[in-house]
Design an enzyme around this catalytic site. Structure first.
Site, short mmCIF file in Angstrom:
data_model
loop_
_atom_site.label_atom_id
_atom_site.label_comp_id
_atom_site.label_asym_id
_atom_site.label_seq_id
_atom_site.Cartn_x
_atom_site.Cartn_y
_atom_site.Cartn_z
N ASN A 13 0.86 -1.18 0.00
CA ASN A 13 0.00 0.00 0.00
C ASN A 13 0.90 1.23 0.00
OD1 ASN A 13 -1.85 2.01 0.43
ND2 ASN A 13 -2.46 1.32 2.48
N SER A 216 3.09 -2.28 10.29
CA SER A 216 4.52 -2.30 10.56
C SER A 216 5.17 -3.63 10.22
CB SER A 216 4.80 -1.90 12.03
OG SER A 216 4.33 -0.58 12.27
#
Ligand code: PGA
Length: 256
Positions: A13, A216
């Site tokens: 993304n 993350s």
């Protein structure tokens, strides 16, 4: 549990990053770094203005192009919107829906998310539905109920015939862009919970929907996060901006 192997999916993304020309540079570098052997399904969500370029440069690579959102509207006087049909016509095969940045920063409600899912499906896009709890909800132990409610609302009218066009990404809000990933045990526990919700809603076909973890993810932690039996892939933000780090995550997903 169903013993048939589920599809592995790794999504990237780019968010509001990248400009014309970046897809080509990324594609060249990714081609150099792609791991050998069977790959997961690779989906890269680029900004709208890069969709056509991405569709062109990834044509010879096993990478599907996604948009990061589609309008709740199909067409009409909605200045600044991009419809699912327009995204598909420009070359997108997937769309993210319900990303927490849309929910938190742009006020997407559960009802909006459900409308976006519906529009995506009616325009032949595949849907990567993002769900996940804010930090305060987890602190109170409410994450399972929170995610179940998000799934129920987004998928209330979902046609079971379309299940092979759905993936679900569990993205705890507190782990996105913070460098604080969920522990592999927590990612696995939530993926199992999501799978149970999908199976309750759709029967055994729900068990085949890929469930991804996002928040993350890096080349360093991907192997441990993907080791959970219910974690079928990852949705990667920051580490998808560099082809080499994205490829390293693909390698972690491809590893037996
Ligand atoms: P991050 O973003 O990997 O930078 O935390 C994940 C996402 O928002 O999908």
């Amino acid at each position: 549990m169903n013993t048939e192997k589920r599809r592995a999916v790794i999504g990237g993304n780019w968010k509001l990053n990248g400009t014309t020309g970046d897809c080509l540079a990324f594609a060249r570098e990714l081609a150099e770094h792609l791991p050998e052997g069977p790959l997961p399904e690779i989906v890269l969500a680029v900004p709208y203005l890069l969709v056509a370029e991405a569709a062109e440069v990834f044509r010879d690579l096993p990478v599907s192009v996604a948009v990061q959102n589609v309008s709740v509207y199909e067409a009409g006087a909605y200045t600044g919107e991009v419809s699912a049909r327009q995204a598909a016509a420009a070359g997108a095969q997937w769309t993210l829906v319900g990303h927490s940045e849309r929910r938190q920063l742009f006020g997407d409600t559960d009802a909006d998310v459900a409308r976006r899912v519906k529009n995506a499906l009616s325009s032949a896009l595949r849907v990567m539905l993002c769900v996940g709890e804010p930090e305060a909800v987890r602190a109170d132990g409410g994450q399972d109920a929170w995610v179940a409610a998000q799934l129920e609302s987004a998928l209330a009218d979902f046609d079971p015939e379309e299940l092979d066009r759905l993936a679900v990404a569990y993205e705890p809000v507190w782990a996105i862009g913070t460098g604080r990933n969920a522990s592999p045990a927590d990612a696995q526990a939530m993926a199992a919970h999501i799978r149970a919700c999908l199976t309750r809603r759709f029967g055994s076909a729900g068990d085949q929907v890929p469930v991804l973890y996002g928040g993350s993810v890096t080349p360093e932690n991907a192997g441990a996060l993907l080791a959970g039996p219910d974690v079928d892939g990852a949705l990667v933000g920051g580490a998808s901006l560099k082809a080499a780090s994205f490829a390293a995550i693909l390698a972690a997903a491809a590893a037996p």
